[in-house]
Design an enzyme around this catalytic site. Sequence first.
Site, PDB file in Angstrom:
ATOM      1  N   ARG A  81      -2.301  -5.972  -8.335  1.00 42.06           N
ATOM      2  CA  ARG A  81      -0.907  -7.296  -8.507  1.00 42.06           C
ATOM      3  C   ARG A  81      -1.428  -8.048  -9.546  1.00 42.06           C
ATOM      4  O   ARG A  81      -0.795  -8.087 -10.563  1.00 42.06           O
ATOM      5  CB  ARG A  81      -0.852  -7.963  -6.971  1.00 42.06           C
ATOM      6  CG  ARG A  81      -0.578  -6.525  -5.509  1.00 42.06           C
ATOM      7  CD  ARG A  81      -1.267  -7.283  -4.278  1.00 42.06           C
ATOM      8  NE  ARG A  81      -2.538  -7.529  -4.411  1.00 42.06           N
ATOM      9  CZ  ARG A  81      -3.544  -7.626  -3.122  1.00 42.06           C
ATOM     10  NH1 ARG A  81      -2.580  -8.121  -1.838  1.00 42.06           N
ATOM     11  NH2 ARG A  81      -4.821  -7.998  -3.309  1.00 42.06           N
ATOM     12  N   HIS A 103       0.554  -1.294  -0.312  1.00 42.75           N
ATOM     13  CA  HIS A 103       0.065   0.210   0.042  1.00 42.75           C
ATOM     14  C   HIS A 103       0.807   1.184  -0.016  1.00 42.75           C
ATOM     15  O   HIS A 103       0.998   2.410  -1.297  1.00 42.75           O
ATOM     16  CB  HIS A 103      -0.887  -0.326   1.584  1.00 42.75           C
ATOM     17  CG  HIS A 103      -2.574  -1.069   1.288  1.00 42.75           C
ATOM     18  ND1 HIS A 103      -2.094  -1.613   2.900  1.00 42.75           N
ATOM     19  CD2 HIS A 103      -3.015  -1.007   0.552  1.00 42.75           C
ATOM     20  CE1 HIS A 103      -3.014  -2.164   2.712  1.00 42.75           C
ATOM     21  NE2 HIS A 103      -3.829  -2.301   1.308  1.00 42.75           N
ATOM     22  N   SER A 116      -2.414  -7.723   3.049  1.00 44.93           N
ATOM     23  CA  SER A 116      -3.030  -7.297   4.319  1.00 44.93           C
ATOM     24  C   SER A 116      -3.564  -8.715   4.752  1.00 44.93           C
ATOM     25  O   SER A 116      -2.646  -9.119   6.280  1.00 44.93           O
ATOM     26  CB  SER A 116      -4.362  -6.861   4.838  1.00 44.93           C
ATOM     27  OG  SER A 116      -3.951  -5.336   4.240  1.00 44.93           O
TER      28      SER A 116
END
Length: 159
Positions: A89, A16, A127
Amino acid sequence: MKAIYPGSFDPITNGHIDIINRSKDIFDELIIGITTNVQKKHLFTIDERKKMIEEIFKDEKKIKVKTFDGLLTSFCEEEKTNYVIRGLRAVSDYEYELQMAMANKSLNKNLETIFLVASHKFNFLSSSIVKEIAYYHGDISALVPKNVEIKLKNKYERG
Ligand code: PNS
């Protein structure tokens, strides 16, 4: 020009941060918009997530950290911007991201979602992956900033 980088940031990762640093070179002002993703169960409260991000960007004048409830398009309206940044991604991100971008466009035809391709070294990072490694007490020092590493360790030590 101003843009919003929205997400659940549970917690923020170096992936991020890479997107944020690259976005802030493109836009004059960047709002990190933290919200609750109703499709996910969050580990950190929204205030914990906000505090961690504020600590990381405390010296960055172009970056503001805010929370929002409800639709992203409403938050964009409140903030008077039509630009939303998302990181991409692998191909697996694409379907979900396309769906969100199109849903947001259907709610506000002027809204533009701008995708930045994740840097090669963060391509695998999420995450969820960070939380899983931390849960099993693996080394996450290269994946998240120090303050996040400490918070994650505390969370999983206390159980
Ligand atoms: O980091 P995430 O969890 O992938 O971010 C997803 C997020 C928070 C950007 C998305 O769920 C969102 O925009 N939520 C706000 C509610 C909304 O506007 N939903 C309609 C768009 S799909």
